[in-house]
Design a protein around this motif. Structure first.
Motif, PDB file in Angstrom:
ATOM      1  N   TYR A  74      10.526 -85.550 -81.182  1.00  0.00           N
ATOM      2  CA  TYR A  74       9.530 -85.198 -82.192  1.00  0.00           C
ATOM      3  C   TYR A  74       8.340 -86.167 -82.112  1.00  0.00           C
ATOM      4  N   GLN A  75       7.244 -85.762 -82.755  1.00  0.00           N
ATOM      5  CA  GLN A  75       6.027 -86.550 -82.731  1.00  0.00           C
ATOM      6  C   GLN A  75       6.147 -87.776 -83.636  1.00  0.00           C
ATOM      7  N   PRO A  76       5.539 -88.900 -83.257  1.00  0.00           N
ATOM      8  CA  PRO A  76       5.525 -90.054 -84.157  1.00  0.00           C
ATOM      9  C   PRO A  76       4.926 -89.667 -85.512  1.00  0.00           C
ATOM     10  N   GLN A  92       9.365 -81.224 -76.367  1.00  0.00           N
ATOM     11  CA  GLN A  92       8.223 -81.928 -76.948  1.00  0.00           C
ATOM     12  C   GLN A  92       7.107 -80.953 -77.322  1.00  0.00           C
ATOM     13  N   GLU A  93       6.845 -80.001 -76.441  1.00  0.00           N
ATOM     14  CA  GLU A  93       5.799 -79.019 -76.721  1.00  0.00           C
ATOM     15  C   GLU A  93       6.113 -78.230 -77.982  1.00  0.00           C
ATOM     16  N   LEU A  94       7.370 -77.807 -78.127  1.00  0.00           N
ATOM     17  CA  LEU A  94       7.756 -77.061 -79.318  1.00  0.00           C
ATOM     18  C   LEU A  94       7.632 -77.926 -80.570  1.00  0.00           C
ATOM     19  N   LEU A  95       8.183 -79.123 -80.534  1.00  0.00           N
ATOM     20  CA  LEU A  95       8.234 -79.947 -81.738  1.00  0.00           C
ATOM     21  C   LEU A  95       6.893 -80.563 -82.094  1.00  0.00           C
ATOM     22  N   SER A  96       5.949 -80.554 -81.162  1.00  0.00           N
ATOM     23  CA  SER A  96       4.610 -81.051 -81.477  1.00  0.00           C
ATOM     24  C   SER A  96       3.896 -80.162 -82.493  1.00  0.00           C
ATOM     25  N   LYS A  97       4.423 -78.977 -82.734  1.00  0.00           N
ATOM     26  CA  LYS A  97       3.808 -78.046 -83.677  1.00  0.00           C
ATOM     27  C   LYS A  97       4.131 -78.381 -85.132  1.00  0.00           C
ATOM     28  N   PHE A  98       5.000 -79.388 -85.358  1.00  0.00           N
ATOM     29  CA  PHE A  98       5.496 -79.619 -86.720  1.00  0.00           C
ATOM     30  C   PHE A  98       5.235 -81.058 -87.162  1.00  0.00           C
ATOM     31  N   ASP A  99       4.757 -81.164 -88.400  1.00  0.00           N
ATOM     32  CA  ASP A  99       4.602 -82.469 -89.046  1.00  0.00           C
ATOM     33  C   ASP A  99       5.815 -82.814 -89.904  1.00  0.00           C
ATOM     34  N   ASN A 100       6.580 -81.775 -90.295  1.00  0.00           N
ATOM     35  CA  ASN A 100       7.721 -81.957 -91.184  1.00  0.00           C
ATOM     36  C   ASN A 100       8.911 -81.180 -90.626  1.00  0.00           C
TER      37      ASN A 100
END
Length: 517
Positions: free
Chosen positions: A292-294, A261-269
């Motif tokens: 991934y983030q909502p 989650q921490e890694l994927l929170s860095k990406f919007d796409n």
């Protein structure tokens, strides 16, 4: 005259299927006999069907070409389903031949009668019961064609179809048709991806799926990332990763949910290349299933799981401003000393992996630090468990070693998972395969101890402890290995491990080292 079994094997040969991993029974004896007349097919005996299917998985990962398996009715298939599941997730090409009762015997409900098609379907892309000897050539050719799309084809062979003679008017060996072409980039995907990458402040990841981490794909993705400020990621579990000096690195999504989650929170796409949106391996109380983030925007560049670099090269052309980036340079860490710990093991591997090794990794919890420590090691290929079904490591190594006989195969195996299919060692010895197996012996199911914490179990009592402990009695891997014909040593320090590892690599044939933790 030619029997159905001979037609089946002749069709496999005509389509360049040159190895059959087998554990046969009564219903398959005509197939076994026909192997003597199939000059180009190597028959490899395994003592358990999970080794058969695991070896076919390892072979398919390394060659891209299907191996055949030979399994005995429904129970034999059932024994092989665990590693068929892993092969399904790794997109490995496999042609399963599953023997069945003669057609006239099925309705009698003999003891081994079962619904073979029903058992095979959840673990296969294509399932067919051939009705007669005359249909075997065509059915086998279709199974090969399907498998070459990175799929599992399961052909059920009734005993009377195997022993009956083929009508002289029918061809004996049938050439397979061409596999379906790799899917094209979906309409508008390239333009959308390029637009996202050009956006000011774009936070974008390029996620490569199980079969996508080839040298060319990694190089293309790295060039795109360098030009656009994006980052290249890999699935947590990959079929094959080309790694080390001379290749381009990429970060694997971590297994633990908080870290991913921490890694994927860095990406919007996230641009998907043979990948799916990442999800947690299991459901956990109070933790999300989607990593991934909502609101994350996904763009699929490959329309499914087919491995391809064409989409990445097309994206480079669409962007128009990418240049090749330098590959990783060789950086060997110093060899550690003294007591063996998981962290030191990672450094040891980074220092000691031989050039062009094929590493089959089922180290489970011990290997959490191995990836970073071996990033810039000598060039090598790294295979991981793709489906989470335990016991793939030593079996997949059999297939990998047969596929790459001139390259050293290194198996990184936890002691608990190793006990699922230790019979693989016997096949390694029988076939004189150049495999060095490191057994990480902590004498417990450490992964389950971690998972009990992850799912919120508050504490362990004596009954729970007993189900996670492998020390009563302890397993002597040296004796077990030697009983299967594989020379073995035990290492309690890094110095002993280095000496045993060096000696194993200098000698032909399989070796095992029990690494005490």
């Amino acid at each position: 005259m030619t029997t159905g079994a001979e037609s089946l094997l002749a069709t496999l040969e005509a389509n360049d299927v040159d190895v059959c991993f087998a554990n046969p029974g009564t219903s398959e004896m005509h197939f076994v006999s026909a192997l003597d007349r199939a000059d180009r097919i190597r028959g490899v005996l395994a003592l358990f069907e999970g080794v058969v299917t695991g070896a076919a998985d390892g072979y398919g990962r390394m060659t891209g070409n299907p191996a055949a398996t030979l399994l005995h009715l429904g129970p034999g298939l059932a024994n092989g389903l665990s590693n068929m599941h892993n092969a399904l997730r790794s997109q490995s090409p496999i042609v399963n031949v599953i023997g069945d009762h003669a057609t006239y015997h099925r309705d009698l409900d003999a003891p081994l009668t079962s619904d073979i098609e029903g058992a095979a379907r959840p673990f296969s892309h294509w399932v067919r019961t051939t009705p007669t000897a005359d249909s075997l050539g065509q059915d086998t050719a279709e199974a090969v064609r399907v498998s070459r799309e990175g799929k599992i084809a399961s052909l059920i062979l009734p005993a009377d179809a195997a022993w009956t003679e083929v009508d002289a008017a029918n061809p004996i060996a049938v050439k397979a048709g061409e596999p379906a072409p790799d899917p094209h980039v979906p309409d508008g995907a390239l333009e959308a991806a390029a637009r996202v990458l050009r956006e000011e402040g774009s936070r974008t990841a390029i996620l490569l799926g199980p079969r996508s981490a080839t040298p060319d794909a990694l190089a293309a993705a790295d060039a795109i990332a360098a030009a656009t400020g994006s980052q290249v990621l890999l699935n947590t579990f990959m079929s094959v990763i080309s790694r080390g000096a001379g290749r381009h690195g990429a970060q694997r999504i971590p297994y633990p949910v908080p870290q991913s989650q921490e890694l994927l929170s860095k990406f919007d796409n996230i641009l998907l290349v043979g990948a799916k949106p990442p999800v947690a391996f299991f459901a956990y109380p109070d933790k999300p299933s989607r990593l991934y983030q909502p609101g994350t925007r996904f763009i699929d560049l490959t329309d499914g799981f087919q491995r391809t670099v064409e989409s990445l090269e097309s994206l480079r052309s669409e962007l128009g401003n990418t240049v090749d980036t330098p590959a990783l340079e060789l950086q060997l860490p110093g060899l550690p000393t003294g007591e063996i710990t998981p962290e030191k093991l990672g450094v040891f591997l980074g220092h000691s992996l031989p050039e062009h090794a094929v590493v089959v990794d089922e180290s489970i919890t011990t290997g959490r630090s191995f990836g970073e420590a071996t990033d810039a090691a000598r060039p090598h290929e790294w295979l991981t468990g793709t489906g989470g079904s335990i016991g793939y490591g030593m079996a997949a190594s059999v297939g990998a070693a047969i596929a790459r006989p001139d390259q050293p195969v290194i198996t990184l195996e936890a002691d608990g998972s190793g006990m699922y299919m230790p019979q693989a060692l016997w096949t390694q010895a029988r076939e004189a395969l150049n495999i060095t197996t490191l057994i990480f012996s902590n004498r417990k199911y450490q992964i389950l101890r971690n998972e009990m914490t992850n799912v919120g179990v508050p504490k362990f009592g004596p009954k729970a402890e007993a189900l996670l402990d492998l020390n009563n009695p302890g397993i002597d891997w040296v004796q077990l290995s030697e009983s299967m014909g594989v020379p073995a040593r035990r290492a309690t320090t890094i110095e002993e491990l280095q000496a045993a590892f060096t000696a194993a690599l200098e000698e032909d044939g399989p070796h095992l080292i029990e690494v005490m933790l």
